[in-house]
Design a protein around this motif. Structure first.
Motif, PDB file in Angstrom:
ATOM      1  N   ILE A  87       0.833  -1.203   0.000  1.00 38.76           N
ATOM      2  CA  ILE A  87       0.000   0.000   0.000  1.00 38.76           C
ATOM      3  C   ILE A  87       0.867   1.252   0.000  1.00 38.76           C
ATOM      4  O   ILE A  87       0.598   2.205  -0.736  1.00 38.76           O
ATOM      5  CB  ILE A  87      -0.971  -0.024   1.203  1.00 38.76           C
ATOM      6  CG1 ILE A  87      -2.023  -1.102   0.988  1.00 38.76           C
ATOM      7  CG2 ILE A  87      -1.624   1.329   1.407  1.00 38.76           C
ATOM      8  CD1 ILE A  87      -2.908  -1.359   2.182  1.00 38.76           C
ATOM      9  N   THR A  88       1.920   1.255   0.816  1.00 39.94           N
ATOM     10  CA  THR A  88       2.826   2.403   0.863  1.00 39.94           C
ATOM     11  C   THR A  88       3.472   2.634  -0.496  1.00 39.94           C
ATOM     12  O   THR A  88       3.561   3.778  -0.969  1.00 39.94           O
ATOM     13  CB  THR A  88       3.908   2.190   1.932  1.00 39.94           C
ATOM     14  OG1 THR A  88       3.288   1.953   3.189  1.00 39.94           O
ATOM     15  CG2 THR A  88       4.827   3.383   2.035  1.00 39.94           C
ATOM     16  N   THR A  89       3.886   1.589  -1.148  1.00 42.23           N
ATOM     17  CA  THR A  89       4.514   1.711  -2.462  1.00 42.23           C
ATOM     18  C   THR A  89       3.531   2.236  -3.496  1.00 42.23           C
ATOM     19  O   THR A  89       3.865   3.128  -4.284  1.00 42.23           O
ATOM     20  CB  THR A  89       5.068   0.341  -2.911  1.00 42.23           C
ATOM     21  OG1 THR A  89       6.005  -0.113  -1.940  1.00 42.23           O
ATOM     22  CG2 THR A  89       5.741   0.440  -4.261  1.00 42.23           C
ATOM     23  N   ILE A  90       2.326   1.717  -3.500  1.00 36.74           N
ATOM     24  CA  ILE A  90       1.319   2.172  -4.460  1.00 36.74           C
ATOM     25  C   ILE A  90       0.998   3.644  -4.250  1.00 36.74           C
ATOM     26  O   ILE A  90       0.914   4.417  -5.213  1.00 36.74           O
ATOM     27  CB  ILE A  90       0.054   1.289  -4.366  1.00 36.74           C
ATOM     28  CG1 ILE A  90       0.357  -0.105  -4.900  1.00 36.74           C
ATOM     29  CG2 ILE A  90      -1.113   1.910  -5.120  1.00 36.74           C
ATOM     30  CD1 ILE A  90      -0.738  -1.114  -4.659  1.00 36.74           C
ATOM     31  N   VAL A  91       0.840   4.054  -3.001  1.00 33.77           N
ATOM     32  CA  VAL A  91       0.535   5.458  -2.707  1.00 33.77           C
ATOM     33  C   VAL A  91       1.684   6.361  -3.140  1.00 33.77           C
ATOM     34  O   VAL A  91       1.472   7.403  -3.762  1.00 33.77           O
ATOM     35  CB  VAL A  91       0.216   5.649  -1.206  1.00 33.77           C
ATOM     36  CG1 VAL A  91       0.200   7.112  -0.816  1.00 33.77           C
ATOM     37  CG2 VAL A  91      -1.115   4.990  -0.869  1.00 33.77           C
ATOM     38  N   ARG A  92       2.899   5.961  -2.857  1.00 28.59           N
ATOM     39  CA  ARG A  92       4.052   6.790  -3.238  1.00 28.59           C
ATOM     40  C   ARG A  92       4.208   6.872  -4.745  1.00 28.59           C
ATOM     41  O   ARG A  92       4.610   7.902  -5.275  1.00 28.59           O
ATOM     42  CB  ARG A  92       5.325   6.257  -2.599  1.00 28.59           C
ATOM     43  CG  ARG A  92       5.357   6.517  -1.088  1.00 28.59           C
ATOM     44  CD  ARG A  92       6.654   6.059  -0.511  1.00 28.59           C
ATOM     45  NE  ARG A  92       7.730   6.817  -1.141  1.00 28.59           N
ATOM     46  CZ  ARG A  92       8.768   7.301  -0.512  1.00 28.59           C
ATOM     47  NH1 ARG A  92       8.885   7.113   0.775  1.00 28.59           N
ATOM     48  NH2 ARG A  92       9.698   7.966  -1.154  1.00 28.59           N
ATOM     49  N   LEU A  93       3.916   5.795  -5.462  1.00 26.45           N
ATOM     50  CA  LEU A  93       4.034   5.825  -6.921  1.00 26.45           C
ATOM     51  C   LEU A  93       2.936   6.658  -7.558  1.00 26.45           C
ATOM     52  O   LEU A  93       3.183   7.352  -8.550  1.00 26.45           O
ATOM     53  CB  LEU A  93       4.004   4.397  -7.485  1.00 26.45           C
ATOM     54  CG  LEU A  93       5.270   3.586  -7.284  1.00 26.45           C
ATOM     55  CD1 LEU A  93       5.057   2.158  -7.773  1.00 26.45           C
ATOM     56  CD2 LEU A  93       6.446   4.212  -8.009  1.00 26.45           C
ATOM     57  N   THR A  94       1.721   6.599  -7.035  1.00 31.82           N
ATOM     58  CA  THR A  94       0.627   7.365  -7.637  1.00 31.82           C
ATOM     59  C   THR A  94       0.740   8.853  -7.340  1.00 31.82           C
ATOM     60  O   THR A  94       0.364   9.672  -8.163  1.00 31.82           O
ATOM     61  CB  THR A  94      -0.740   6.846  -7.160  1.00 31.82           C
ATOM     62  OG1 THR A  94      -0.799   6.892  -5.742  1.00 31.82           O
ATOM     63  CG2 THR A  94      -0.985   5.438  -7.654  1.00 31.82           C
TER      64      THR A  94
END
Length: 57
Positions: free
Chosen positions: A41-48
């Motif tokens: 979730i942290t990775t997805i949020v940071r990428l978006t």
């Protein structure tokens, strides 16, 4: 000929020990799955949102 002093001390596990092991393994598995979910979730949020990559590009 085998030396009996070199054999490990092996004993049968009791049903209580098996139940405790199963419960412990379940909680470890859930904790690991929670950590993987948190990282994902942290990775997805940071990428978006582009957080952390604007200075590198």
């Amino acid at each position: 000929m085998e030396d009996p002093t070199l054999k490990p001390d092996v004993r049968a596990t009791t049903p209580e020990e098996l139940a405790a092991r199963k419960k412990r393994n379940l909680w470890l598995g859930l904790a690991l799955a929670g950590f993987v979910l948190l990282v994902m979730i942290t990775t997805i949020v940071r990428l978006t949102t582009g957080t952390g990559i604007s200075g590198r590009m």
